[in-house]
Design an enzyme around this catalytic site. Structure first.
Site, mmCIF file in Angstrom:
data_model
loop_
_atom_site.group_PDB
_atom_site.id
_atom_site.type_symbol
_atom_site.label_atom_id
_atom_site.label_comp_id
_atom_site.label_asym_id
_atom_site.label_seq_id
_atom_site.Cartn_x
_atom_site.Cartn_y
_atom_site.Cartn_z
ATOM 1 N N HIS A 185 -13.939 2.324 -14.202
ATOM 2 C CA HIS A 185 -14.557 1.234 -13.369
ATOM 3 C C HIS A 185 -13.447 0.936 -12.319
ATOM 4 O O HIS A 185 -12.192 0.645 -12.900
ATOM 5 C CB HIS A 185 -14.989 0.149 -13.998
ATOM 6 C CG HIS A 185 -16.214 0.162 -14.572
ATOM 7 N ND1 HIS A 185 -16.964 -0.398 -15.949
ATOM 8 C CD2 HIS A 185 -17.477 0.720 -14.225
ATOM 9 C CE1 HIS A 185 -18.025 -0.082 -16.069
ATOM 10 N NE2 HIS A 185 -18.629 0.477 -15.057
ATOM 11 N N CYS A 283 -14.481 -7.790 -16.882
ATOM 12 C CA CYS A 283 -15.500 -6.981 -17.497
ATOM 13 C C CYS A 283 -16.649 -8.162 -18.095
ATOM 14 O O CYS A 283 -17.898 -7.850 -18.118
ATOM 15 C CB CYS A 283 -15.360 -5.876 -18.644
ATOM 16 S SG CYS A 283 -14.160 -4.814 -17.927
HETATM 17 N N1 ARG Z 1 -18.289 -0.006 -22.803
HETATM 18 C C1 ARG Z 1 -18.757 -0.649 -21.440
HETATM 19 C C2 ARG Z 1 -18.860 0.802 -20.560
HETATM 20 O O1 ARG Z 1 -18.307 1.599 -20.944
HETATM 21 C C3 ARG Z 1 -17.440 -1.188 -21.156
HETATM 22 C C4 ARG Z 1 -17.603 -1.798 -19.688
HETATM 23 C C5 ARG Z 1 -16.188 -2.616 -18.996
HETATM 24 N N2 ARG Z 1 -16.770 -3.300 -17.948
HETATM 25 C C6 ARG Z 1 -15.983 -3.230 -16.709
HETATM 26 N N3 ARG Z 1 -16.337 -3.800 -16.167
HETATM 27 N N4 ARG Z 1 -15.031 -2.373 -16.678
HETATM 28 O O2 ARG Z 1 -19.607 0.688 -19.904
#
Ligand code: ARG
Length: 290
Positions: A185, A283
């Site tokens: 991300h 996140c």
């Molecule tokens: N386990 C989640 C996923 O893989 C974690 C998300 C983390 N969020 C972020 N904004 N990077 O989607």
């Protein structure tokens, strides 16, 4: 008689460290009531490694209290059973000028989160809510700098969703290509220190981006804070800044030092449990811009 004190010949003038002004924020967070690592949709998730939902809750509460101590308002959405990643509120919507662009999750395990958040927005009085037609993991990949919406792609958000975001939100979108699966991300590799429209300022980890995207970042943000691999690997770039106070994981010591030298005030938090799901402070935090 006047006495003039002369500085020793070899003394350097003190570099001027600007006094940074915080801007009050409103955030949306979701408690990790049902937090778990039951599936693996990013390289950080290992379902065989135990997680403590209780520790996660303590760490989440400390994060929320950190924001409140700085005078920010934190809204809370109710967690839902069977959605262990719902704590990662940043992925569920992008709010700019009171307009909401919701989310469409790539992983089927997270898909149902989008509608819970959509309902929260409607009940909270947002009447301009648009749900994306393409995969769009919201603030996970869409980062508002105050001037541009930086938009990541490569792992989650569909590149065509960038154009959709531009159309719905009416702001210039700058696409960036992510190339390292650990930084799946955009908000794991880049964050905004100052979202002033005149002079936005960011920090990022160069290793997460394609050569072309790095060229774009250097051109748009020549004064960016450049983070090291060690800072990135502990989710140091998954930070939240109000223009002065920067909330980041306690392991990101190099980055905290670099920020302090530039007049920011790092506030460290322990996110060891959220990290097991591939997340950090940002996140778990969606910004509500009106
Ligand atoms: N386990 C989640 C996923 O893989 C974690 C998300 C983390 N969020 C972020 N904004 N990077 O989607």
């Amino acid at each position: 008689m006047t006495t003039i004190t002369l500085a020793p010949a070899d003394s350097q003038p003190e570099p001027a460290i600007p006094d940074r002004m915080p801007v009050a924020r409103r955030y949306l967070m979701c408690p990790p009531t049902y937090f778990a690592v039951e599936y693996s949709i990013n390289p950080w998730m290992h379902p065989e490694i135990p997680v403590s939902a209780q520790r996660a809750m303590e760490q989440w509460t400390a994060l929320k209290q950190t924001y409140e101590r700085f005078g920010h308002v934190v809204e809370v959405i109710e967690a839902q059973p069977d959605l262990p990643d719902m704590v990662f509120a940043a992925n569920a919507g992008t709010v700019l000028g009171g307009r909401v662009l919701g989310a469409r999750f790539r992983a089927p395990q997270r898909a149902a989160e989008a509608d819970h958040y959509r309902r929260w927005f409607v009940e909270a009085g947002y009447h301009d809510v648009v749900m994306p037609s393409l995969y769009n993991e919201a603030e996970g990949d869409l980062v508002w700098t105050g001037r541009y919406l930086m938009a990541g792609t490569g792992f989650r958000t569909d590149p065509a969703a960038h154009a959709e975001a531009q159309e719905v939100l009416g702001v210039p979108v700058v696409s960036l290509q992510l190339i390292d699966p650990r930084y799946y991300h955009l908000d794991t590799a880049l964050f905004v220190l100052d979202d002033s429209p005149q002079r936005p300022r960011i920090a990022y980890y160069p290793g997460a981006f394609s050569a072309g995207s790095l060229g774009v970042l250097r051109r748009l943000f020549p004064d960016a804070v450049i983070a090291t691999e060690a800072d990135a690997a502990c989710f140091g770039l998954n930070a939240v800044s109000d223009g002065r106070n920067v909330v980041l994981p306690l392991e990101a010591t190099g980055l905290a030092e670099a920020l302090r030298a530039q007049g920011y005030c790092p506030a460290v938090v322990d996110i060891s449990e959220l990290r097991k799901a591939g997340g950090g402070p940002k996140c778990a935090t969606m910004e509500l811009r009106h």
